[in-house]
Design a protein around this motif. Structure first.
Motif, short mmCIF file in Angstrom:
data_model
loop_
_atom_site.label_atom_id
_atom_site.label_comp_id
_atom_site.label_asym_id
_atom_site.label_seq_id
_atom_site.Cartn_x
_atom_site.Cartn_y
_atom_site.Cartn_z
N HIS A 108 0.80 -1.22 0.00
CA HIS A 108 0.00 0.00 0.00
C HIS A 108 0.84 1.28 0.00
O HIS A 108 0.29 2.37 0.02
CB HIS A 108 -0.98 0.04 1.18
CG HIS A 108 -1.96 -1.09 1.18
ND1 HIS A 108 -2.60 -1.51 2.32
CD2 HIS A 108 -2.41 -1.89 0.18
CE1 HIS A 108 -3.39 -2.53 2.03
NE2 HIS A 108 -3.30 -2.77 0.72
N ILE A 156 -15.61 -3.88 -5.92
CA ILE A 156 -14.48 -4.44 -5.18
C ILE A 156 -13.36 -4.81 -6.15
O ILE A 156 -13.56 -4.88 -7.35
CB ILE A 156 -14.90 -5.66 -4.35
CG1 ILE A 156 -15.48 -6.77 -5.25
CG2 ILE A 156 -15.93 -5.27 -3.29
CD1 ILE A 156 -15.83 -8.05 -4.50
N PHE A 157 -12.18 -5.04 -5.58
CA PHE A 157 -11.00 -5.46 -6.35
C PHE A 157 -10.70 -4.50 -7.50
O PHE A 157 -10.50 -4.92 -8.65
CB PHE A 157 -11.16 -6.89 -6.87
CG PHE A 157 -11.38 -7.91 -5.78
CD1 PHE A 157 -10.59 -7.91 -4.64
CD2 PHE A 157 -12.39 -8.85 -5.89
CE1 PHE A 157 -10.81 -8.84 -3.64
CE2 PHE A 157 -12.60 -9.79 -4.88
CZ PHE A 157 -11.81 -9.78 -3.75
N ARG A 203 -12.06 0.54 1.57
CA ARG A 203 -10.87 -0.10 2.15
C ARG A 203 -9.93 -0.55 1.05
O ARG A 203 -10.28 -0.58 -0.15
CB ARG A 203 -11.26 -1.29 3.01
CG ARG A 203 -11.76 -2.51 2.26
CD ARG A 203 -12.32 -3.56 3.20
NE ARG A 203 -12.65 -4.80 2.51
CZ ARG A 203 -11.91 -5.90 2.55
NH1 ARG A 203 -10.79 -5.91 3.26
NH2 ARG A 203 -12.26 -6.99 1.90
N GLU A 226 -7.36 -3.82 -0.06
CA GLU A 226 -7.18 -5.26 0.15
C GLU A 226 -5.73 -5.61 0.49
O GLU A 226 -4.79 -5.02 -0.06
CB GLU A 226 -7.59 -6.04 -1.10
CG GLU A 226 -9.04 -5.90 -1.48
CD GLU A 226 -9.96 -6.69 -0.58
OE1 GLU A 226 -9.46 -7.55 0.18
OE2 GLU A 226 -11.18 -6.45 -0.63
N HIS A 227 -5.55 -6.58 1.37
CA HIS A 227 -4.24 -7.21 1.58
C HIS A 227 -4.24 -8.46 0.70
O HIS A 227 -5.17 -9.26 0.72
CB HIS A 227 -4.03 -7.57 3.04
CG HIS A 227 -3.89 -6.37 3.93
ND1 HIS A 227 -2.72 -5.65 4.05
CD2 HIS A 227 -4.80 -5.74 4.73
CE1 HIS A 227 -2.90 -4.65 4.89
NE2 HIS A 227 -4.16 -4.67 5.31
N LYS A 228 -3.15 -8.68 -0.05
CA LYS A 228 -3.18 -9.67 -1.12
C LYS A 228 -2.02 -10.66 -1.06
O LYS A 228 -0.99 -10.41 -0.43
CB LYS A 228 -3.16 -8.96 -2.48
CG LYS A 228 -4.24 -7.89 -2.65
CD LYS A 228 -4.25 -7.32 -4.05
CE LYS A 228 -2.98 -6.59 -4.43
NZ LYS A 228 -2.73 -5.40 -3.58
N THR A 258 -5.29 -2.30 -4.28
CA THR A 258 -6.55 -2.89 -4.74
C THR A 258 -7.66 -2.41 -3.82
O THR A 258 -7.65 -2.72 -2.63
CB THR A 258 -6.47 -4.43 -4.74
OG1 THR A 258 -5.36 -4.84 -5.55
CG2 THR A 258 -7.74 -5.04 -5.29
N GLU A 268 -11.78 -1.05 -2.64
CA GLU A 268 -13.22 -1.27 -2.63
C GLU A 268 -13.91 0.09 -2.55
O GLU A 268 -13.51 0.95 -1.76
CB GLU A 268 -13.63 -2.13 -1.45
CG GLU A 268 -15.14 -2.33 -1.33
CD GLU A 268 -15.54 -3.17 -0.14
OE1 GLU A 268 -16.72 -3.07 0.29
OE2 GLU A 268 -14.69 -3.92 0.39
#
Length: 402
Positions: free
Chosen positions: A37, A164-165, A206, A208-210, A218, A220
């Protein structure tokens, strides 16, 4: 006849992309894998150079900013923006996929704009970094099931829903949002809208943690009565139930070969690294001997290289067809399906071939195996690509073959 050798006029571009991958992407690859991030400021200078190339008509070294389908076949053979972008993408993803996806103004939303925007929109959105928002909590592979709505109110569309994504969603200047004008009319009512950041009601929920591509954010989003000018609709506002949503789906014909190129690039990186490790171990593959007369490791490596070559050639074919105004939906899905699966298989098996060296953070092999997985998922999963391919080959519609 299609000649799938690299055009000589792109030799300098390919070389520049490889240098950028080696000197900018690779040295920062692990840094931003750990610092998820965090924006990679090292990319700013490279992005400025790419902007200059795009504005001078020499772009395509990376990303999707210059991708646009040729309007007709013409008398000759073109090697244009789709081919140059695919070749540049392969080289840069040899460096790092996540950092490529983090390049300003080179997002998949830019490809959507380039694919279907009119001349006025191209000029108005020039220089903006655009992400693309398709997936929803209740809508993944089936893009036709989109629930985000767009209602015309005077000179504006009012959008409501959730996405999302969204790759590069936080960093981008705008997001291309897919929404339906009328859910009762099915696919033909699906349209894409450019929503600029800062628009009231357009809320980042938010990040995403990926598993992989951690350098790329990534996001939302929630859309609550988001009002956008009707001029921000890409393509025709008319609902054509017979045509379906071919207009917005045309974006995929251009972006799927790019995702395939990403997979080709990261798989090439894994193969290069593995060849070096095998050579150091005295197990270098011999191209003058049949595989069964070599070590198991060398034979496996040759198998992986052959698989990679198939994905590479399919990718170039799909890009070439787009440059020459030929329908390439089938080839785009074939390239994405083959390269996406090959990228995952090659990187994982290269980790196996290198054993502890491949599993440790001392090498980038383990990172590439994590990064590669998303390339088999986004822009249409492996299963969706196979479904598209089957429909095209059998001449079936989505209603006939689900």
């Amino acid at each position: 006849m299609i000649n799938l050798e690299v055009p000589k006029k792109f030799a300098a571009l390919v070389n520049q992309a490889r240098q950028s991958a080696a000197e900018v992407f690779r040295p920062n690859s692990r840094k931003y894998d750990h610092a998820e991030h965090s924006y990679p400021h090292e990319l700013d200078m490279l992005a400025a150079v790419l902007d200059g190339l795009n504005s001078s008509g020499q772009g395509g070294a990376s990303g999707a900013g210059g991708v646009r389908r040729a309007s007709d076949k013409g008398d000759g053979v073109r090697n244009g923006g789709n081919m140059s972008t695919a070749l540049g993408t392969i080289e840069l993803c040899w460096g790092d996929v996540g950092l490529l996806l983090s390049l300003p103004r080179q997002g998949l939303g830019n490809a959507a704009i380039a694919s279907v925007a009119d001349d006025e929109q191209l000029e108005r959105f020039a220089g903006k970094w655009a992400a693309m928002a398709i997936t929803e909590p209740d809508c993944g592979s089936d893009s036709a099931a989109i629930r985000t709505t767009a209602r015309l109110d005077g000179d504006e569309y009012v959008l409501n829903g959730q996405k999302i994504f969204v790759t590069s969603g936080e960093r981008a200047d705008a997001v291309v949002v897919w929404a339906t004008l009328d859910r009762s009319k099915g696919r033909g009512a699906i349209k894409s809208f450019v929503v600029e950041k800062g628009t009231p009601g357009f809320e980042l929920v938010r990040l995403e943690h990926k598993l992989g591509i951690r350098a790329s954010d990534t996001a939302e989003f929630r859309l609550d009565d988001v009002r956008v000018p009707k001029e921000n609709l890409l393509g025709s506002p008319e609902i054509n139930t017979e045509q379906g949503f071919a207009g917005v789906m045309q974006t995929f014909d251009n972006t799927r070969p790019l995702v395939a190129a990403m997979a080709v690039g990261v798989a090439r990186a894994a193969l290069d690294e593995t060849r070096e490790k095998l050579t150091e171990a005295g197990l270098a593959p011999d191209y003058d001997r049949p595989p069964h007369r070599q070590s198991s490791a060398a034979a496996t490596f040759l198998e992986l290289e052959a698989d990679w070559e198939a994905g590479y050639l399919l990718t170039l074919q799909a890009a070439w067809m787009a440059d020459n105004g030929r329908p390439n939906s089938l080839q785009a899905s074939m390239a994405k399906a083959k390269a996406g699966r090959t990228g995952t298989d090659v990187t994982l098996r290269c980790v196996e071939l290198c054993g502890t060296l491949g599993y440790s953070e001392n090498s980038l092999l383990e990172k590439w195996s994590r990064d590669a997985k998303i390339l088999d998922i986004f822009e249409g999963t492996q299963q969706i690509q196979q479904l598209v391919i089957a429909r095209r080959l059998l001449g079936k519609s989505s209603k006939d073959l689900k």
